[in-house]
Write a protein that holds these residues in place. Structure first.
Motif, PDB file in Angstrom:
ATOM      1  N   TRP A  18       3.573   8.333   7.782  1.00 28.21           N
ATOM      2  CA  TRP A  18       4.680   8.925   7.055  1.00 28.21           C
ATOM      3  C   TRP A  18       5.281   7.982   6.034  1.00 28.21           C
ATOM      4  O   TRP A  18       5.802   8.407   5.033  1.00 28.21           O
ATOM      5  N   GLY A  19       5.223   6.689   6.245  1.00 25.24           N
ATOM      6  CA  GLY A  19       5.888   5.752   5.365  1.00 25.24           C
ATOM      7  C   GLY A  19       5.068   5.310   4.174  1.00 25.24           C
ATOM      8  O   GLY A  19       5.584   4.636   3.298  1.00 25.24           O
ATOM      9  N   ILE A  20       3.795   5.659   4.087  1.00 24.57           N
ATOM     10  CA  ILE A  20       2.954   5.186   2.992  1.00 24.57           C
ATOM     11  C   ILE A  20       2.854   6.279   1.945  1.00 24.57           C
ATOM     12  O   ILE A  20       2.157   7.269   2.114  1.00 24.57           O
ATOM     13  N   LYS A  21       3.578   6.085   0.866  1.00 26.13           N
ATOM     14  CA  LYS A  21       3.627   7.058  -0.224  1.00 26.13           C
ATOM     15  C   LYS A  21       3.265   6.365  -1.534  1.00 26.13           C
ATOM     16  O   LYS A  21       3.524   5.174  -1.712  1.00 26.13           O
ATOM     17  N   LEU A  22       2.700   7.119  -2.451  1.00 26.70           N
ATOM     18  CA  LEU A  22       2.369   6.597  -3.770  1.00 26.70           C
ATOM     19  C   LEU A  22       3.650   6.461  -4.582  1.00 26.70           C
ATOM     20  O   LEU A  22       4.392   7.435  -4.743  1.00 26.70           O
ATOM     21  N   ASP A  23       3.934   5.256  -5.071  1.00 29.87           N
ATOM     22  CA  ASP A  23       5.110   5.017  -5.897  1.00 29.87           C
ATOM     23  C   ASP A  23       4.951   5.724  -7.242  1.00 29.87           C
ATOM     24  O   ASP A  23       3.829   5.943  -7.714  1.00 29.87           O
ATOM     25  N   ASP A  24       6.077   6.048  -7.861  1.00 26.71           N
ATOM     26  CA  ASP A  24       6.026   6.698  -9.176  1.00 26.71           C
ATOM     27  C   ASP A  24       5.304   5.827 -10.196  1.00 26.71           C
ATOM     28  O   ASP A  24       4.554   6.327 -11.025  1.00 26.71           O
ATOM     29  N   SER A  25       5.514   4.516 -10.135  1.00 26.02           N
ATOM     30  CA  SER A  25       4.875   3.614 -11.101  1.00 26.02           C
ATOM     31  C   SER A  25       3.369   3.518 -10.875  1.00 26.02           C
ATOM     32  O   SER A  25       2.628   3.137 -11.783  1.00 26.02           O
ATOM     33  N   ALA A  26       2.894   3.888  -9.693  1.00 28.53           N
ATOM     34  CA  ALA A  26       1.464   3.787  -9.381  1.00 28.53           C
ATOM     35  C   ALA A  26       0.702   5.065  -9.694  1.00 28.53           C
ATOM     36  O   ALA A  26      -0.509   5.114  -9.540  1.00 28.53           O
ATOM     37  N   ARG A  27       1.380   6.097 -10.138  1.00 24.73           N
ATOM     38  CA  ARG A  27       0.708   7.375 -10.424  1.00 24.73           C
ATOM     39  C   ARG A  27      -0.307   7.254 -11.559  1.00 24.73           C
ATOM     40  O   ARG A  27      -1.262   7.997 -11.615  1.00 24.73           O
ATOM     41  N   ASN A  28      -0.097   6.310 -12.469  1.00 21.66           N
ATOM     42  CA  ASN A  28      -1.024   6.126 -13.589  1.00 21.66           C
ATOM     43  C   ASN A  28      -2.071   5.052 -13.318  1.00 21.66           C
ATOM     44  O   ASN A  28      -2.837   4.701 -14.206  1.00 21.66           O
ATOM     45  N   VAL A  29      -2.101   4.518 -12.107  1.00 15.38           N
ATOM     46  CA  VAL A  29      -3.123   3.539 -11.737  1.00 15.38           C
ATOM     47  C   VAL A  29      -4.339   4.310 -11.228  1.00 15.38           C
ATOM     48  O   VAL A  29      -4.245   5.084 -10.290  1.00 15.38           O
ATOM     49  N   ARG A  30      -5.466   4.121 -11.900  1.00 20.30           N
ATOM     50  CA  ARG A  30      -6.669   4.845 -11.499  1.00 20.30           C
ATOM     51  C   ARG A  30      -7.509   3.993 -10.563  1.00 20.30           C
ATOM     52  O   ARG A  30      -7.371   2.770 -10.529  1.00 20.30           O
ATOM     53  N   ALA A  77       0.350  -1.587  -9.514  1.00 20.46           N
ATOM     54  CA  ALA A  77       1.419  -1.219 -10.446  1.00 20.46           C
ATOM     55  C   ALA A  77       2.469  -2.320 -10.525  1.00 20.46           C
ATOM     56  O   ALA A  77       2.988  -2.611 -11.607  1.00 20.46           O
ATOM     57  N   LYS A  78       2.768  -2.948  -9.402  1.00 17.58           N
ATOM     58  CA  LYS A  78       3.734  -4.055  -9.392  1.00 17.58           C
ATOM     59  C   LYS A  78       3.227  -5.246 -10.196  1.00 17.58           C
ATOM     60  O   LYS A  78       4.017  -6.000 -10.752  1.00 17.58           O
ATOM     61  N   MET A  79       1.894  -5.412 -10.254  1.00 19.06           N
ATOM     62  CA  MET A  79       1.289  -6.519 -11.000  1.00 19.06           C
ATOM     63  C   MET A  79       1.122  -6.195 -12.480  1.00 19.06           C
ATOM     64  O   MET A  79       0.727  -7.053 -13.257  1.00 19.06           O
ATOM     65  N   GLY A  80       1.342  -4.949 -12.858  1.00 20.26           N
ATOM     66  CA  GLY A  80       1.143  -4.540 -14.241  1.00 20.26           C
ATOM     67  C   GLY A  80      -0.277  -4.094 -14.529  1.00 20.26           C
ATOM     68  O   GLY A  80      -0.652  -3.911 -15.678  1.00 20.26           O
ATOM     69  N   ALA A  81      -1.086  -3.904 -13.500  1.00 21.78           N
ATOM     70  CA  ALA A  81      -2.466  -3.447 -13.676  1.00 21.78           C
ATOM     71  C   ALA A  81      -2.486  -1.920 -13.742  1.00 21.78           C
ATOM     72  O   ALA A  81      -1.577  -1.254 -13.252  1.00 21.78           O
ATOM     73  N   ASP A  82      -3.533  -1.375 -14.352  1.00 22.90           N
ATOM     74  CA  ASP A  82      -3.648   0.078 -14.444  1.00 22.90           C
ATOM     75  C   ASP A  82      -4.899   0.621 -13.760  1.00 22.90           C
ATOM     76  O   ASP A  82      -5.153   1.818 -13.794  1.00 22.90           O
ATOM     77  N   THR A  83      -5.679  -0.248 -13.132  1.00 21.79           N
ATOM     78  CA  THR A  83      -6.913   0.158 -12.466  1.00 21.79           C
ATOM     79  C   THR A  83      -7.129  -0.717 -11.231  1.00 21.79           C
ATOM     80  O   THR A  83      -6.857  -1.918 -11.276  1.00 21.79           O
ATOM     81  N   VAL A  84      -7.617  -0.099 -10.155  1.00 19.56           N
ATOM     82  CA  VAL A  84      -8.025  -0.855  -8.973  1.00 19.56           C
ATOM     83  C   VAL A  84      -9.465  -0.505  -8.643  1.00 19.56           C
ATOM     84  O   VAL A  84      -9.947   0.578  -8.977  1.00 19.56           O
ATOM     85  N   LYS A  85     -10.147  -1.465  -8.025  1.00 22.50           N
ATOM     86  CA  LYS A  85     -11.540  -1.264  -7.610  1.00 22.50           C
ATOM     87  C   LYS A  85     -11.721  -1.885  -6.238  1.00 22.50           C
ATOM     88  O   LYS A  85     -11.334  -3.043  -6.025  1.00 22.50           O
ATOM     89  N   PRO A  86     -12.286  -1.134  -5.280  1.00 18.15           N
ATOM     90  CA  PRO A  86     -12.519  -1.731  -3.966  1.00 18.15           C
ATOM     91  C   PRO A  86     -13.567  -2.837  -4.072  1.00 18.15           C
ATOM     92  O   PRO A  86     -14.594  -2.672  -4.729  1.00 18.15           O
ATOM     93  N   LEU A  87     -13.288  -3.974  -3.448  1.00 11.56           N
ATOM     94  CA  LEU A  87     -14.215  -5.101  -3.492  1.00 11.56           C
ATOM     95  C   LEU A  87     -15.120  -5.148  -2.269  1.00 11.56           C
ATOM     96  O   LEU A  87     -15.996  -5.997  -2.180  1.00 11.56           O
ATOM     97  N   GLY A  88     -14.898  -4.248  -1.343  1.00  6.10           N
ATOM     98  CA  GLY A  88     -15.709  -4.176  -0.138  1.00  6.10           C
ATOM     99  C   GLY A  88     -15.233  -3.022   0.718  1.00  6.10           C
ATOM    100  O   GLY A  88     -14.297  -2.319   0.377  1.00  6.10           O
ATOM    101  N   GLU A  89     -15.884  -2.851   1.831  1.00  7.08           N
ATOM    102  CA  GLU A  89     -15.522  -1.795   2.765  1.00  7.08           C
ATOM    103  C   GLU A  89     -14.329  -2.248   3.616  1.00  7.08           C
ATOM    104  O   GLU A  89     -14.152  -3.441   3.849  1.00  7.08           O
ATOM    105  N   PRO A  90     -13.525  -1.295   4.098  1.00 10.18           N
ATOM    106  CA  PRO A  90     -12.427  -1.662   4.997  1.00 10.18           C
ATOM    107  C   PRO A  90     -12.963  -2.257   6.297  1.00 10.18           C
ATOM    108  O   PRO A  90     -14.022  -1.867   6.785  1.00 10.18           O
TER     109      PRO A  90
END
Length: 135
Positions: A18-30, A77-90
Motif C-alpha cells: 500500500w505504501g509504494i506509489k509512483l511519485d508525480d515527478s516520476a510519471r515521466n521517467v520511462r 526522478a529525484k536524481m534528475g534522470a528521465d530513464t531507468v534500466k534494470p541492470l540485473g534480475e531481482p
C-alpha cells in the motif's frame, strides 16, 4: 477464534504494497526494458529493495518486480534522470537499476481531459454505432 485468525492472515499479507506509489515527478521517467540507452547520459546506479518474503511465504514475484520498478523510477526522478534500466534480475527483493538522461527520448503524458474527435463516419453498415467510454 481460529477462523478469525485464518481470515486476518491474508488481509495482513495483502496490505504490504500500500505504501509504494509512483511519485508525480516520476510519471515521466520511462523504463528501458529493451536496454536501449546508448545515446543517453549515465546518471548513476540505483539500488532498491522491497520485502520479498513474509515469514516462510514468498510474495508474488510480479508484485515484487512492479514495486521495484516504481521505487527505481521514484529515485531516478529525484536524481534528475528521465530513464531507468534494470541492470540485473531481482534477488531477495533487491535490484540494481541504471539511471540515465535521454533528453527528447522521454515519454510525455498522452492523457488529455478532452476526448479526440470522432471519425467522420462512425456508423458501420449494420446500423450499430460504437462510442468510447469516458474515463
Amino acid at each position: 477464534m481460529r477462523k478469525i485468525l485464518l481470515l486476518l492472515i491474508p488481509l495482513a499479507l495483502s496490505g504490504c504494497d500500500w505504501g509504494i506509489k509512483l511519485d508525480d515527478s516520476a510519471r515521466n521517467v520511462r523504463t528501458a526494458w529493451n536496454g536501449d540507452v546508448g545515446s543517453c547520459r549515465d546518471q548513476g546506479k540505483i539500488t532498491v529493495s522491497v520485502t520479498s518474503r513474509i515469514g516462510p511465504v514468498d510474495r508474488n514475484d510480479l508484485k515484487v518486480r512492479d514495486e521495484l520498478e516504481v521505487m527505481a523510477r521514484n529515485e531516478a526522478a529525484k536524481m534528475g534522470a528521465d530513464t531507468v534500466k534494470p541492470l540485473g534480475e531481482p534477488s531477495n527483493g533487491s535490484q540494481d537499476w541504471g539511471a540515465y538522461t535521454c533528453g527528447s527520448r522521454t515519454l510525455t503524458p498522452t492523457r488529455s481531459d478532452t476526448p479526440p474527435p470522432p471519425p467522420a463516419n462512425t456508423t458501420p453498415q449494420g446500423g450499430f454505432e460504437t462510442v468510447p467510454l469516458k474515463n
